[in-house]
Design a protein around this motif. Sequence first.
Motif, short mmCIF file in Angstrom:
data_model
loop_
_atom_site.label_atom_id
_atom_site.label_comp_id
_atom_site.label_asym_id
_atom_site.label_seq_id
_atom_site.Cartn_x
_atom_site.Cartn_y
_atom_site.Cartn_z
N ASP A 93 -4.93 4.65 -6.75
CA ASP A 93 -3.92 3.99 -5.91
C ASP A 93 -4.31 2.53 -5.65
O ASP A 93 -3.66 1.61 -6.14
N GLU A 132 -4.53 9.54 -3.76
CA GLU A 132 -4.85 10.42 -4.89
C GLU A 132 -6.29 10.92 -4.70
O GLU A 132 -7.08 10.31 -3.96
N ASN A 171 3.68 1.94 -6.25
CA ASN A 171 2.67 2.79 -5.61
C ASN A 171 2.91 2.75 -4.11
O ASN A 171 2.67 1.74 -3.44
N GLY A 172 3.43 3.86 -3.61
CA GLY A 172 3.82 3.93 -2.20
C GLY A 172 2.63 3.79 -1.27
O GLY A 172 2.75 3.22 -0.18
N1 HSE Z 1 -0.03 8.04 -5.44
C1 HSE Z 1 1.26 7.60 -5.84
C2 HSE Z 1 1.82 6.68 -4.80
C3 HSE Z 1 2.26 8.71 -6.07
O1 HSE Z 1 1.20 6.46 -3.77
O2 HSE Z 1 2.89 6.13 -5.03
C4 HSE Z 1 2.09 9.33 -7.40
O3 HSE Z 1 2.14 8.41 -8.43
#
Ligand code: HSE
Length: 428
Positions: free
Chosen positions: A198, A192, A161-162
């Motif tokens: 997240d 999100e 999760n970035g």
């Molecule tokens: N919200 C996710 C993230 C990207 O921050 O990695 C989609 O899965």
Amino acid sequence: MSTPLRLGIAGLGTVGTGVVRIVRQKASLLEARTGRPVVISAVSARSRDKDRGVSLAGYAWEDDPVALARRADVDVFVELMGGSDGPAKAATEAAIAAGKDVVTANKAMLAHHGQALALAAEAAGRVIRFEAAVAGGIPVVKALTEGLAGNEITRVMGVMNGTCNYILTRMQATGQGYNALFEEAARLGYLEADPNLDVGGIDAGHKLALLAAIAFGCQVDFDAVSLEGIQSITLDDIRRAADMGYRIKLLGVAQMTGRGLESRMSPCLVPAGSPIGQLEGGTNMVVLEGDSVEQIVLRGPGAGMGPTASAVMADVIDIARGTRLSTFGQPAATLTRCTPASCATPAPYYLRMALVDKPGALAKVATCLGEAGVSIDRMRQYQHEESAAPVLIVTHKTNREALDTALAAIRRLDVLAEAPVALRIEQV
Ligand code: HSE
């Protein structure tokens, strides 16, 4: 001329627009690589009038994704709407029933319904592919399903999760607290629509559940993932962990143990010098370990238009080439129901406590740990002005159950000024 592969795309947000762009701009490359034209027949989205910066000329429009999924001029239903249930699931089921292959980026839908959808697809002789659902542009589903298919997988690990990695690494770099950086991530559009997906670890947990199914031949089981988010990580934790040579990451780990499938997504300490420890910002990293290959590390963008559309196209190209793989790497009927075993593997733990500063407090804590069989490796008490003394303890490897017993006993003492924090230290 060879038969074109005709796509129906449901969802024209960032990823859907990226897919349209690639199909329009890379037509000859796609045809050269697959031996046939890849075209879009029809699209569907919430708003028809929105300017997406890409032409939709020549594509039929459907308001209803289920109608799109059933169209006779669609061979592959490309589901990019998201959501575990609702229209995404209804349209995916309709597509399979109508004899279409499915490409999806929808981790939530597959984490909750992957087994039933895979069974339905295989019964209908169709495929469901989901490279874009896990770690954006990193081809990790392919790596596990194809590149490492000759290995017994021993462990899957990753920062998937970035947004969480962005918040945690910015806390470290700027000295700002969690709330300020959550707001910054929101302003930058990283979160999100439901931010808890997240920061609560749910989005990354969905991804881990999918990888675990492929890696260990298990029916995908999101409920078996033990989840903990990053909301309670303080700047103090980040600093203290750094002091001791660690970084804090929202880390997913799945491994088969003698007690069952251990899969957890939680904030962990990792050595600062390790590849995962050095991962900065919104980038993702997945570490795959197999008995023959040993360890491989995949690193790349986990989100965004280009990277996620790149992953969607990898699946579309497979289907255009005639490559037909089982959803989770083996027929769905042969996937087993794995026993979940949360935190079965012993590990060292980082404990942060604020102790009432009076004689014997630390000794009482040490006694609780000792009586539960938890051995102290390192300990520090920091200089303080308030009445509570900040104490850090790093334990030797211990079972989570023993640690929980010790923590329960410590909570019953009259020495804690606030709830203790316990974070696992992962060897990566
Ligand atoms: N919200 C996710 C993230 C990207 O921050 O990695 C989609 O899965």
